[in-house]
Enzyme design. Sequence first.
Site, PDB file in Angstrom:
ATOM      1  CG  HIS A  23     101.327  57.025 133.984  1.00  0.00           C
ATOM      2  ND1 HIS A  23     100.329  56.139 133.958  1.00  0.00           N
ATOM      3  CD2 HIS A  23     101.817  57.346 132.768  1.00  0.00           C
ATOM      4  CE1 HIS A  23     100.280  55.844 132.341  1.00  0.00           C
ATOM      5  NE2 HIS A  23     101.009  56.584 131.631  1.00  0.00           N
ATOM      6  CD  GLU A  37     102.445  59.160 126.693  1.00  0.00           C
ATOM      7  OE1 GLU A  37     103.618  59.133 126.317  1.00  0.00           O
ATOM      8  OE2 GLU A  37     101.825  58.024 127.229  1.00  0.00           O
TER       9      GLU A  37
END
Length: 321
Positions: free
Chosen positions: A51, A140
């Site tokens: 990201h 994550e």
Amino acid sequence: MINSTVDDNGHAQIPDQQQHHCHCCQFHSQNQHKPVPVPKCLPKRIILVRHGESEGNKDDAMYTVTPDYRIPLTPKGIDQAKEAGSRIFDIVSDNGSEDNWKVYFYVSPYVRARSTLREIGRAFSRRRVLGVREECRIREQDFGNFQVADRMKVIKETRERFGRFFYRFPEGESAADVYDRVSSFLESLWRDIDMNRLHHDPNDDLNLVIISHGLASRVFLMKWFKWTVEQFEYLSNLGNCGFRVIQLGLGGEYSLAVHHTEEEMLEWGLSPEMISDQKWRAHASRSSWKDKCSWYLDTFFDHLANSDEDDYDEVKSDFSD
């Protein structure tokens, strides 16, 4: 349908008696009286993307007031994602010279990953996008309770001393835990391809773009190329909106070296032996896999005798001394 998947050693699995014409294989029927099955191709590329810059990357204090999954991109992160989209478009279209290609996106459910997807997607027209799927298993790493900043600093320092792969954050995950769920995702990904859930036309090159996080991307590579824990520990994290291109070579092996340079791979922490393996994969055929077994054996053994007799004589000599 041809069952074209990848085995545990990263080989394209296509029946020897049937082949089809595309970037990864060729097809013809041995028996002209039998119906010709519909071919199904492997992805030409799997592109792992981290990201863009998030507010948490910019300021660790953000985690003390905002849940990790809701951390947004910064304005810089938005620009990084737009630029990444343009670069990925150039890669999959061969700088605009190729027309028969499509992309399919997998994305982490975290806000920063979905926002990155949205900005990357601006580079593609609707006809180029086969679909998108939110995939929770590529989220994550769970770092546990972020509310006490000083405590997290001490915990991260402890992780560096004891090793990043096995150290589990209190109330959170280790990299090994992330490896397990990413491995599960990888199995599902190949079922998607094998069952043609992506509705892919075999006349088009298929490009899978996985927008995730730094650790998830590294353990994906670790699982894919069967890197050891020791090799993982030397890998550097991807930069914000950095990406790794796993591309199918002409011989049926996937490799980082088809798209990336040796200098890039050195910078990422790959050892000379790992880079040599990537270069081999870029041109290798399935039949030559057995010739590479010694490289993997040497990773675990200091020395193996050439024959049973040599091994017996050496052991006997050791015990008689």
